[in-house]
Scaffold this active site. Sequence first.
Site, PDB file in Angstrom:
ATOM      1  N   HIS A 131      -8.218  -4.015  -0.446  1.00 51.18           N
ATOM      2  CA  HIS A 131      -7.670  -5.323  -0.811  1.00 51.18           C
ATOM      3  C   HIS A 131      -8.585  -6.021  -1.814  1.00 51.18           C
ATOM      4  O   HIS A 131      -8.495  -7.226  -2.011  1.00 51.18           O
ATOM      5  CB  HIS A 131      -7.517  -6.211   0.423  1.00 51.18           C
ATOM      6  CG  HIS A 131      -6.709  -5.565   1.494  1.00 51.18           C
ATOM      7  ND1 HIS A 131      -7.277  -4.823   2.487  1.00 51.18           N
ATOM      8  CD2 HIS A 131      -5.371  -5.518   1.682  1.00 51.18           C
ATOM      9  CE1 HIS A 131      -6.302  -4.358   3.285  1.00 51.18           C
ATOM     10  NE2 HIS A 131      -5.149  -4.760   2.805  1.00 51.18           N
ATOM     11  N   HIS A 144       0.830  -1.219   0.000  1.00 52.68           N
ATOM     12  CA  HIS A 144       0.000   0.000   0.000  1.00 52.68           C
ATOM     13  C   HIS A 144       0.857   1.259   0.000  1.00 52.68           C
ATOM     14  O   HIS A 144       0.388   2.331   0.409  1.00 52.68           O
ATOM     15  CB  HIS A 144      -0.896   0.024   1.238  1.00 52.68           C
ATOM     16  CG  HIS A 144      -1.780  -1.165   1.378  1.00 52.68           C
ATOM     17  ND1 HIS A 144      -2.790  -1.434   0.498  1.00 52.68           N
ATOM     18  CD2 HIS A 144      -1.796  -2.174   2.286  1.00 52.68           C
ATOM     19  CE1 HIS A 144      -3.413  -2.545   0.865  1.00 52.68           C
ATOM     20  NE2 HIS A 144      -2.820  -3.017   1.942  1.00 52.68           N
TER      21      HIS A 144
END
Lengths: 336, 336
Positions: A219, A57
Amino acid sequence: MKKIINTTETLIEDMLAGFLAAEKGQIIQSDNNPRVLYKKNKTPGKVGVVVGGGSGHEPLFFGLIGENFADSVAVGNIFTAPTPDTVLEAIKEADQGAGVICLFGNYAGDVLNFEVAAELAELEEIEVCNLPIIDDVASATYEKRTERRGIAGDLFVIKEVAAAASQGFSLERCHQLGQLANKRTLSIGVGIAPGTNPMNGKANFELAEDEIEFGLGIHGEPGLERMKLLPARELVEKMFVALEGELATYPEKEVIVCVNGLGSTTMMELYIINNEIQQLLSQKGLKTVDTVIGNICTTQEMAGFSITIQSLNQELAELYQVAADSPCFFKREVKQ
Amino acid sequence: MKKIINTTETLIEDMLAGFLAAEKGQIIQSDNNPRVLYKKNKTPGKVGVVVGGGSGHEPLFFGLIGENFADSVAVGNIFTAPTPDTVLEAIKEADQGAGVICLFGNYAGDVLNFEVAAELAELEEIEVCNLPIIDDVASATYEKRTERRGIAGDLFVIKEVAAAASQGFSLERCHQLGQLANKRTLSIGVGIAPGTNPMNGKANFELAEDEIEFGLGIHGEPGLERMKLLPARELVEKMFVALEGELATYPEKEVIVCVNGLGSTTMMELYIINNEIQQLLSQKGLKTVDTVIGNICTTQEMAGFSITIQSLNQELAELYQVAADSPCFFKREVKQ
């Protein structure tokens, strides 16, 4: 999979080495655990601020280490919570004698591992408070908001808690202010095209060429609705509807906004999205005090974006204004 | 094409409006020409700094307007040079009584339009110097280096010329220093997957699933070689070979580095690439004074990256250290 890496085995270590090389010794890798990075400068008597979560991320979370910002980070594997050992080491590096607050996205693995680490730290006489971040309104209703996931709103909550710590506030006060920031930070995201897991080359979700996923998690968690691609204005209006009810429950009229890209959505698009959201806020009589536009909380090369709005009260406004300086977020000293 | 826009007709105006909304009145749109943005604060007697080029490469160029940075920007259509009228207006907004230097990538359309604008400005008694930026070593040999294209090295050249202007240097001196910065700024890029032109939905080049283009230009201009995807280490070594010969002609041992993402290449990859390039520099006895990692000069969601290395001498080192503050690049005040 077309990613520029060496091997999947060395992926995270190579990444951290490249990040550290750019930071010229101001951010340091723990001798005890290579998945822990910490700020070189310590401030004895200050509450320590730990952040952490899965990798993939970037620039979250390690990009938030810095002056008046996070003291240390616990780095997990790709899309996987850091281990309790790693979190414990991050807590020890952040500890400056006044307790430690840990901030992370509200995901089952992170919650569990940060809880275990907090217990281990207490055995070593370090007081720890955990604050899972819960800004994604698409992931649970207001009534069940403690079940919400954390997405790009992480930025604002971490920034403000770190500012509270830098002001010398107690652990309890930092935690209270963090809960306040958490409650007033509202995000919603849209997925447009998948990203690729660098460990196995797999896409994190599938979408048809003309479809988007409204309320998608970072996700690839399913969103609220799969729908046809909309023009920016209509899409942002629909997103704003998901935020405005809760936003309207606060009497204050000042907000801060983050338009966050999930990876491959262009800055051009993020600016266009900001234009739409600012017009909507203005129509509702809300004043934007500051706007962050960029890729803060990404999922590899996933296309999509999220809009975060935080309703400021006096306390949060003051904390947000505190100067901060990290590799991925800078807040200027306000000139009087 | 999956882009979040309203219409192609309003694309650039919507983008500029969203950018301006985030800048809270510190950056202003010209009343005379909506494609000109300028910094609110003026410094009478300072050389004006204009930057500009086609849109689609955001945050370049308008993201470089700011304190000790660019004074104004001339914004072109997507991948198209700004018109002479637009450049002229940007020159007028940047003019603070000591002449204006214009910086832009060395592309035929930009060169022509900035030249015409300079002539028009001279008629209005504003002295103008043009400095096309020429950092892309893949686009021409050392002997023909004035034919090289400008890519992410734009950042360093513009930063240093703007610092010279902010120090009160004359137009002639700013131009000399700009030429020095230009000569010592060397970049090479790699294309991994195409970006999409938002006006027509077309990809800017084509590549097989396992291929990359070595030395690709930011508009998809053909590179030096089409080749199979390599691991990060081998690829960066090959890129470094293209830079090191010219780099070695300078006796100084300090460099600054930019690892620039072209759009959808992840920060994870950019950090890994930085790890490799820093090791190579170190092996050659070169010391990296500062590193910028991020998406500065993009081409929509194109995958790929470039490495820029600038060989510092004393003058450039001092200019680079001058504090600067713009939406997309911040340089801290050096604490003594």
